[in-house]
Design a protein around this motif. Structure first.
Motif, PDB file in Angstrom:
ATOM      1  N   LEU A  11       0.839  -1.199   0.000  1.00 25.87           N
ATOM      2  CA  LEU A  11       0.000   0.000   0.000  1.00 25.87           C
ATOM      3  C   LEU A  11       0.879   1.255   0.000  1.00 25.87           C
ATOM      4  CD1 LEU A  11      -3.003   0.794   0.049  1.00 25.87           C
ATOM      5  CD2 LEU A  11      -2.832   0.873   2.543  1.00 25.87           C
ATOM      6  N   GLU A  14       2.094   1.805  -3.445  1.00 31.85           N
ATOM      7  CA  GLU A  14       1.013   2.316  -4.283  1.00 31.85           C
ATOM      8  C   GLU A  14       0.762   3.795  -3.995  1.00 31.85           C
ATOM      9  OE1 GLU A  14      -3.721   1.362  -4.988  1.00 31.85           O
ATOM     10  OE2 GLU A  14      -2.472  -0.169  -4.050  1.00 31.85           O
ATOM     11  N   TRP A 115      -6.855   6.277   1.602  1.00 32.78           N
ATOM     12  CA  TRP A 115      -5.591   5.715   2.075  1.00 32.78           C
ATOM     13  C   TRP A 115      -5.673   5.361   3.559  1.00 32.78           C
ATOM     14  CZ3 TRP A 115      -2.792   4.010  -1.610  1.00 32.78           C
ATOM     15  CH2 TRP A 115      -2.728   4.681  -2.839  1.00 32.78           C
ATOM     16  N   GLN A 118      -7.650   2.247   4.010  1.00 33.68           N
ATOM     17  CA  GLN A 118      -6.868   1.066   3.648  1.00 33.68           C
ATOM     18  C   GLN A 118      -5.898   0.694   4.772  1.00 33.68           C
ATOM     19  OE1 GLN A 118      -7.877  -0.623   0.859  1.00 33.68           O
ATOM     20  NE2 GLN A 118      -9.331   1.063   1.002  1.00 33.68           N
TER      21      GLN A 118
END
Length: 169
Positions: A11, A14, A115, A118
């Motif tokens: 993550l 990303e 974000w 997540q």
């Protein structure tokens, strides 16, 4: 490496190319959360500051020094907590040679919320502490600051997880 730790690393990678809003244009880099994926305690701040933007790590500037001192006084090892921000890029205005903090607007907070969601889905803390109104807004989806809420458990984020707003001195 645990699966949550691996997923957080993925993550983070990303997020490094995030273009969800325009904040990336004046920031040096994305500043993603860090700390143990199995931490019982998560702190969420507003956004990275100048020092964090340069270092690429959360809470390494003046606010981080205050947090470190507060954690030490409480007997909590900084390495045992997960720290992150509601907004992952440093919003700033240039004044001469200095970049000064500028508060993120509602749209920027909302776009960056994905974000934070997540990250939260990969962590299992017993307590999530919002450090300020922007962090609280992102966590709870509410716009208005309420001093009466500070230091109180507001709601469960998920089973076993609670959110508590706070103010750094």
């Amino acid at each position: 490496m645990t699966s949550a730790l691996t997923a957080l690393a993925d993550l983070r990678g990303e997020a490094a190319s995030c273009r969800r809003c325009n904040l990336w244009t004046n920031a040096t880099q994305t500043v993603f959360g860090e700390g143990p994926a199995d931490s019982d305690l998560v702190f969420v701040g507003e956004q990275p500051g100048d020092k964090e933007d340069i270092a690429g790590r959360p809470f390494v500037g003046p606010a981080g020094a205050i947090l470190d001192r507060a954690l030490a006084e409480a007997g909590i090892d900084r390495k045992s907590v997960y720290v992150t921000n509601a907004v992952k890029h440093f919003k700033n205005e240039v004044h001469g040679k200095r970049r000064l903090h500028k508060k993120p607007n509602a749209s920027e907070i909302e776009r960056c919320h994905w974000w934070l969601e997540q990250e939260a889905s990969l962590l299992s803390p017993k307590l999530t502490v919002s450090l300020g109104a922007t962090a609280l807004r992102s966590l709870l989806g509410e716009e208005k600051r309420s001093p009466a809420r500070e230091g109180k458990f507001l709601r469960r984020i998920s089973p076993g997880q609670f959110s508590s707003p706070s103010t750094l001195p």
